[in-house]
Scaffold this active site. Structure first.
Site: not given
Ligand code: FAD
Length: 317
Positions: A19, A50, A143-144, A179, A199
């Site tokens: 990355e 990123t 959320y993602a 994670y 997801k």
């Molecule tokens: P989500 O999957 O949305 O989860 C976030 C939190 O919300 C988690 O605690 C989850 O348990 C909780 N959650 C999920 N759905 C719900 C729901 N419906 N209700 C309540 N809680 C919920 N960040 C950047 O800014 N740019 C990047 O390019 C980038 N690249 C990354 C690449 C990798 C491989 C990784 C592991 C992380 C990267 N990140 C990046 C960081 C990431 O954006 C953060 O870790 C962020 O805080 C969480 O993203 P996520 O997609 O896991 O979120």
């Protein structure tokens, strides 16, 4: 080609990928190429790029501070297209919820389709600097999982405001974050895994993990995910420690544990050159064990200079 097809085509052989973080605006792409060039020898089938979300800057005006929004780095899709064109590899733009409306995401995905970019990582993003918690952008996803659904829908020709039938659209291969030591906001590991399953159920095809320094954490995470019914490939993310400050910074930012042996080895170093070497050796040992366990891909986080990733790849691939 889709990441999942690269994995299938490798027939059990572990692939090398990495990355990169785009340099801040004002620089040109040559700096990125200079970092990528030495890594191409190890034949990465894909490279992730990123995305950094918008930031506030404060400008002094008439003795007051004026708050303005800006983006510090160039757009990821353009960089992905340039890298794909120059090296003939697949590139994976990171697509964020934070800072983007659903419409802006749609335009970005349409650009990807136009440019032949078939893979995207769907991420929520973090809180903006100065914010304590992540706040969803108005008109964006919280959320993602919502972002994954949108990408999955678009793959089927279903746009936000109309269904376009009969127009061929490339379907996206979607990656999401996992994670091994739990996301910092999740109330428990089990709950975080449930969210990961959401997801995958929404359409994600593979998972890339947050960095970890103890392989046992990854192995346990994969077993727990399988028990939860998550069957997609889970790609380990490896980051070599590069400076002594990482001992404080990484646990603080990513809420992860560092093994005592690694802490001791870094603490014994007289300068950051020695720390960088410790980081390389630790990552080589981690990589060799993961390789022996048959992981699909070893994915490296290369922030800035890639010479440490090159040193690891030379020993492992
Ligand atoms: P989500 O999957 O949305 O989860 C976030 C939190 O919300 C988690 O605690 C989850 O348990 C909780 N959650 C999920 N759905 C719900 C729901 N419906 N209700 C309540 N809680 C919920 N960040 C950047 O800014 N740019 C990047 O390019 C980038 N690249 C990354 C690449 C990798 C491989 C990784 C592991 C992380 C990267 N990140 C990046 C960081 C990431 O954006 C953060 O870790 C962020 O805080 C969480 O993203 P996520 O997609 O896991 O979120």
């Amino acid at each position: 080609m889709k990441i999942t097809d690269h994995i299938k085509a490798a027939q059990g052989k572990t692939l090398f990928s990495f990355e990169i973080v785009p340099p801040v605006k004002g620089k040109n792409i040559q700096e990125l190429y200079d970092n990528i060039d030495p890594l191409m020898e190890y034949k990465p089938p894909f490279i992730d790029v990123t995305t950094s979300r918008e930031e506030f800057v404060y400008i002094k005006k008439d003795g007051l501070l004026d708050k303005k929004l800006t983006r510090m780095r160039p757009g990821t899709v353009g960089i992905c297209a340039s890298i794909a064109h120059k090296y003939g590899v697949d590139t994976v733009p990171h697509v964020l919820c934070g800072g983007f409306t659903k419409e802006e995401t749609e335009y970005l995905l349409v650009d990807c389709q136009y440019l032949g970019i078939e893979n995207v990582m769907a991420l929520r993003g973090d809180a903006m600097a100065g914010q304590r918690y992540f706040e969803a952008t108005a008109g964006g996803h919280a959320y993602a999982s919502g972002l994954v659904s949108q990408i999955h829908q678009l793959s089927q020709g279903k746009y936000l405001h109309e269904t376009v039938e009969g127009i061929p659209t490339n379907s996206f291969c979607i990656g999401v974050a996992g994670y091994p030591e739990k996301h910092l906001e999740a109330p428990s590991m089990q709950q975080d895994l449930k969210r990961l399953k959401e997801k995958v159920d929404a359409g994600a095809h593979y998972v890339v993990t947050q960095m970890f320094f103890d392989n046992q954490k990854y192995f346990e995470f994969v077993s727990a995910a399988r028990e939860m019914g998550i069957e997609v490939p889970i790609i380990p993310g490896i980051k070599p420690i590069a400076v002594e400050k990482h001992l404080q910074l990484l646990p603080q930012v990513f809420s992860l544990d560092l093994p005592q042996d690694l802490i001791d080895a870094v603490s014994d170093c007289s300068d950051n050159k020695a720390v960088r070497q410790v980081g390389i050796e630790w990552a080589i040992a981690q990589s060799k064990e993961l390789l022996a366990a048959g992981v699909p891909v070893l994915h490296y986080y290369s922030m800035g200079k890639s010479s440490n990733i090159e040193a690891i790849a030379k020993e492992v691939f």
